[in-house]
Structures are given as structure tokens and as C-alpha cells.
Motif scaffolding. Structure first.
Motif, PDB file in Angstrom:
ATOM      1  N   THR A 278      -2.437   1.941   3.913  1.00 32.17           N
ATOM      2  CA  THR A 278      -2.927   2.577   5.140  1.00 32.17           C
ATOM      3  C   THR A 278      -4.446   2.642   5.148  1.00 32.17           C
TER       4      THR A 278
ATOM      5  N   ALA B 201      -9.482   6.683   4.625  1.00 29.79           N
ATOM      6  CA  ALA B 201     -10.174   5.638   5.374  1.00 29.79           C
ATOM      7  C   ALA B 201     -11.404   6.200   6.080  1.00 29.79           C
TER       8      ALA B 201
ATOM      9  N   ALA C  13      -8.593  -2.413  10.757  1.00 32.07           N
ATOM     10  CA  ALA C  13      -8.411  -2.115  12.178  1.00 32.07           C
ATOM     11  C   ALA C  13      -9.704  -1.618  12.808  1.00 32.07           C
ATOM     12  N   ALA C  14     -10.481  -0.839  12.060  1.00 30.17           N
ATOM     13  CA  ALA C  14     -11.769  -0.363  12.583  1.00 30.17           C
ATOM     14  C   ALA C  14     -12.710  -1.523  12.856  1.00 30.17           C
TER      15      ALA C  14
ATOM     16  N   SER D  56      -6.455   0.540   7.847  1.00 33.04           N
ATOM     17  CA  SER D  56      -7.254   1.271   8.828  1.00 33.04           C
ATOM     18  C   SER D  56      -8.683   0.763   8.872  1.00 33.04           C
TER      19      SER D  56
ATOM     20  N   VAL E  80     -12.486   4.873  12.596  1.00 30.16           N
ATOM     21  CA  VAL E  80     -11.100   4.564  12.249  1.00 30.16           C
ATOM     22  C   VAL E  80     -10.229   4.822  13.473  1.00 30.16           C
TER      23      VAL E  80
ATOM     24  N   TRP F 265       0.737   8.385   4.917  1.00 32.48           N
ATOM     25  CA  TRP F 265      -0.066   7.991   6.081  1.00 32.48           C
ATOM     26  C   TRP F 265      -1.258   8.923   6.258  1.00 32.48           C
TER      27      TRP F 265
ATOM     28  N   HIS G  47      -5.094   7.719   6.008  1.00 34.48           N
ATOM     29  CA  HIS G  47      -5.971   7.827   7.179  1.00 34.48           C
ATOM     30  C   HIS G  47      -7.196   8.676   6.852  1.00 34.48           C
TER      31      HIS G  47
ATOM     32  N   GLY H  33      -6.915   5.449  15.892  1.00 30.11           N
ATOM     33  CA  GLY H  33      -5.717   6.266  15.722  1.00 30.11           C
ATOM     34  C   GLY H  33      -4.431   5.479  15.858  1.00 30.11           C
ATOM     35  N   SER H  34      -4.507   4.163  15.783  1.00 30.40           N
ATOM     36  CA  SER H  34      -3.331   3.312  15.941  1.00 30.40           C
ATOM     37  C   SER H  34      -2.343   3.533  14.795  1.00 30.40           C
TER      38      SER H  34
ATOM     39  N   PRO I  68      -1.496   0.432  11.115  1.00 28.08           N
ATOM     40  CA  PRO I  68      -1.722   0.391   9.660  1.00 28.08           C
ATOM     41  C   PRO I  68      -0.663   1.156   8.878  1.00 28.08           C
ATOM     42  N   GLY I  69      -0.252   2.327   9.400  1.00 31.30           N
ATOM     43  CA  GLY I  69       0.775   3.099   8.715  1.00 31.30           C
ATOM     44  C   GLY I  69       2.125   2.407   8.723  1.00 31.30           C
TER      45      GLY I  69
END
Length: 480
Positions: free
Chosen positions: A34, A133, A41-42, A38, A152, A126, A130, A154-155, A158-159
Motif C-alpha cells: 500500500t 506513504a 499513484a501520487a 500510494s 497521496v 491499509w 496510507h 485517496g484512491s 493501492p490497497g
């Protein structure tokens, strides 16, 4: 037989200690995936035109580089923890086979236990990933290694990816772990439930040799990297050390028995009773010993490799800088310090390596403590039999103390061998010589830390495992 989900949940309630290590390992694995998911994803969701980091490789490269090793180590710890959870259930699974449970039902039961344990720690994993991250991204931004506008997201992706990866590894490991009990006859499963394998199988031996060769090829790749690709050389050397540690896990019984034979001789001479018993216990159960020393080797091998590689790169950079300064003063030219003194030894890069080392030490520590506690608790019936044969609790704890020292010594030696090979390959790429710069004090702390973890990891659960009436423990099969 009751429904499989009910049996799986019943096992979790009856043996919480057996699954505590697996839960901790899955929690770390979920948090790790995660975390790096994350960060990726960022970087991917950053608005167009977002400036890159002022220094360093950038968030995506950092996340990929960290994640490559950290995720492999995390899932190595998961597979190790699951193996011990199954080992502590071996007698119950054998009884189920004797009670007409089919191999398919046993495999479904084990899969159900893995699924329940993973789902139990999903939300905490998770949340931890998060949170980590966000903290890690802030630390990168503080060092100008990430754009200040990155955040980061909030999607949940990743989790969810972390959960899928953890389940995939856990179910794959459970399939391997349940194979032995599900493929044997009920009678053979029951009679062999407490037996320790006498010899290393041919398949395991061949697999160990193949993995050892693969690790050697990775180290050769690290050693032949050009001077301007030192980061890649470091990653190849670190990955090679991890592959060599897998080979140690496969070939551990052979290596552990040989090392104990040499290390146990002076102990047998110094303490004829306690030393002899400890040496006989370890050599008579080579597979159990190998299971104990592998996480210690993982801790010392990865920590030693990272520490020696960082020191080697720093020393090489210092020499290159000094040499360039001398030439520049003599020739009055603007000579550079060479690739060895570039980002490999910058303050930010050193911080990254220290953070990676701390993360790897965390994983290895969890594996070490979980393994030692599980192995010691699993010997409760053995301790009861020894007590019935006349051994006092004080004598048992003394023998276990000697076993802990020998276990730590064997693990440190195996880990040191892996670290020496990986560091030599990296040093060849950095300096052109196989002799790396070894920080003696730091390596001493690593070895001492392994001993500090091993002693209480064996003696503390042994205090609990040697309590209670011995006759009742033997009659009850040593259950929790």
C-alpha cells in the motif's frame, strides 16, 4: 465434518498464537505494498506540468527501487510465517485426515485460514500503509526529492492491489505447505505429525543449487556494471543477496549441521552436559535448526550487505573527491569527481539507503522473532517428556540458552557469508577490487542485535512452554 469456513475460524480461535506471526507478516506486507502503491499513484495522478524533484531520482523511481526489494522480503516473511502456522497445526490436520477428511478439504481449510487471517488485518494494513506513504512523501519533499504539490491520493486501488498480492502469495504458500499433509495417507500423516525429516530431499537439494547459481549470476551482473550505473549495481547486489538467502533456506539443513558440528565442539568440551545436550538437539533436528537460522541469516545478511555497500560507496567517493581535488589544484582544471561521488553518496541518497535498511531490518526482525517463538512453543511436548525423564526446568533453560547462542552464531555466519559475497560484487563495480570497506563497529552491532533477538526469542517462550504438569502435556499432545 463441519463446514470448512467454520473449522477454519475455529482453528483461529483455538490457536491464536499460531496465527499471530502470520497476521503480523501479512500486516507488514499489506502496509508495504500500500505504501509504495500510494507513492506511485501520487506520481501518476500528478497534474500535467508538475515539476520533477529538485534532486534525486523522483518519487516513481524511489518507490519502484524501494518496493522491488521490500516487497520480496515482505512476502518471504509471509511464506515463512505461514509455514510455521501450518507446522503448529500438523497434528490437528493429521487427525482430520484420520477422521476421513479428504486432501481437498484439508487444502480448502488451509486456504480458509489464510483468507480469514489476511482479511482480519486488511484494514489496519491499509491504514498503516496510507499513513506511511504520507509521511514518506513529506520526508522526500523536505529533501527536495519530490515536487511540493504532490499528494497521496485517496484512491482505494493501492490497497486493493496490496490485498490481491497478499492473498496471492498467501494462497500460493498455503498450497505448498498443505501439500505434504494432504498427499499422504491418514495413518502416515498421523504417525509422522511430529517427525522431523531426516534428510534433505533431492528436489529441494536441486532447487537450492539452482537458486544458488541464480544468485551468483545476479552478483556477477552487479560486479560487471559500469561505473556510471552504480545504483543498478547496488540493486543487483541487494537482490542477489536475497536470492542467496533463499538458497540458504533451501540448503539450510546441510549448512547448519556442518556449522554446528564445528561450533559445538568447544561447547561440548567446556560444558560436557549442557553443551552436549544442546549440540545433540541441534544436530539431531537439522531441519528445525535451519528454520531457526534462516531468519537470523536474513537479518544479518541484508543488514550487513546494505551497511557495507553504503560504506564502500562513501569511501570510494571520498577517495575520488580527494584525487580530483589534487589534480585540479595541480592542473587548474575543472575536473569532476567521477561517478562514484555522484548521487550514490549524496546526503539524500544516504538517507534513502538508511530508510531502506530500517525497513528491511523491521521485516527481518518480525521473521526472526516469529520463527523462534513458533519453534520453541512447538517443542512443548518435547520439554514435558524431558521433564518426565528427570530433567529440571533450570537444566532445560540452560540447554536452550546454549542452543540460542549456537543458533545465533550459525545464522550470523551464514548471513555474513551472503553479505561478503554481495558486498564483494558491489565493491568490484565501485572500486575495481573485491575488497569492500567493512565498518567493523556497525557489523558488530548487527551481530550483537541478532544475538539479542535470538536469546529472548527462545528463552521467553521456553519459560511458558516448560510450565504446567508434564504428564498432562504429554497426554494432551502438547496443545496450546
Amino acid at each position: 465434518m463441519p463446514p470448512i469456513p467454520a473449522v477454519a475460524l475455529g482453528q483461529l480461535r483455538r490457536r491464536p498464537a499460531a496465527f499471530a506471526g502470520l497476521a503480523a507478516a501479512q500486516l507488514l506486507a499489506l502496509a508495504t505494498v500500500t505504501l509504495f502503491g500510494s507513492l506511485l499513484a501520487a506520481d501518476l495522478t500528478a497534474p500535467a506540468g508538475t515539476p520533477r524533484a529538485a534532486s534525486g531520482p523522483g518519487v516513481a523511481v524511489v518507490a519502484a527501487g524501494f518496493g522491488e526489494i521490500a516487497v520480496l522480503v515482505a512476502f518471504f516473511v509471509v511464506a515463512n510465517a505461514l509455514g510455521f502456522a501450518l507446522r503448529q497445526q500438523h497434528r490437528e490436520l493429521a487427525l482430520l485426515r484420520a477422521a476421513a477428511a479428504t486432501p481437498r478439504q484439508i487444502r480448502r481449510l488451509v486456504r480458509g485460514e489464510v483468507l480469514a487471517t489476511t482479511l482480519l488485518v486488511a484494514l489496519p494494513g491499509w491504514a498503516l500503509g496510507h499513513l506511511a506513504a504520507g509521511r514518506f512523501l513529506t520526508a522526500l519533499q523536505r529533501r527536495d526529492m519530490a515536487a511540493p504539490t504532490l499528494a497521496v491520493p485517496g484512491s482505494p486501488l493501492p490497497g486493493l492491489a496490496a490485498l490481491a498480492a497478499a492473498l496471492l502469495v498467501g494462497l500460493a504458500a498455503s498450497a505448498v505447505g498443505a501439500r505434504r499433509i494432504s498427499r499422504t495417507t491418514p495413518a502416515a500423516a498421523l504417525t509422522g505429525s511430529a517427525a522431523d525429516p531426516g534428510r534433505t530431499g533431492a528436489v529441494r537439494l536441486l532447487a537450492g543449487v539452482a537458486v544458488l547459481v541464480g544468485g551468483g549470476l545476479l552478483l556477477r551482473l552487479a560486479a560487471t556494471r559500469p561505473a556510471d550505473q552504480l545504483d543498478k549495481a547496488g540493486q543487483a547486489a541487494l537482490l542477489g543477496s536475497l536470492v542467496l538467502l533463499v538458497a540458504v533456506a533451501l540448503l539450510g539443513p546441510l549448512a547448519a549441521r556442518a556449522l554446528v558440528a564445528g561450533l559445538g565442539a568447544p561447547l561440548r568440551a567446556a560444558a560436557p552436559r549442557t553443551g552436549w545436550l544442546a549440540d545433540a538437539n541441534l544436530r539431531g533436528h537439522a531441519h528445525r535448526l535451519a528454520s531457526a537460522v534462516v531468519p537470523v541469516a536474513l537479518l544479518t545478511g541484508l543488514s550487513g550487505t546494505m551497511t557495507i555497500m553504503t560504506t564502500t560507496a562513501e569511501r570510494a567517493a571520498e577517495r575520488a573527491t580527494a584525487h580530483a581535488a589534487e589534480l585540479s589544484a595541480e592542473l587548474s582544471t575543472g575536473l569532476t569527481t567521477g561517478p562514484a561521488a555522484s548521487s550514490v553518496t549524496s546526503a539524500s541518497d544516504i538517507w534513502l539507503r538508511q530508510a531502506e535498511l530500517a525497513m528491511l531490518v523491521c521485516f527481518a526482525t518480525v521473521a526472526t522473532v516469529n520463527t523462534l517463538v513458533a519453534l520453541t512453543v512447538d517443542r512443548r511436548r518435547e520439554f514435558a517428556l524431558l521433564r518426565l525423564a528427570g530433567a529440571t526446568r533450570h537444566r532445560l533453560l540452560a540447554v536452550l540458552g546454549v542452543e540460542a547462542v549456537l543458533t545465533a552464531a550459525v545464522g550470523v555466519l551464514l548471513g555474513a557469508g551472503v553479505a561478503a559475497a554481495a558486498s564483494a560484487a558491489f565493491s568490484t563495480a565501485v572500486t575495481g577490487t573485491m575488497a569492500p570497506a567493512v565498518p567493523a563497529a556497525a557489523c558488530g552491532w548487527i551481530a550483537g542485535g541478532a544475538l539479542v533477538l535470538t536469546l529472548p526469542g527462545i528463552l521467553v517462550p521456553a519459560l511458558w512452554a516448560t510450565t504446567g504438569p508434564a504428564a498432562a502435556l504429554v497426554a494432551g499432545g502438547g496443545r496450546d
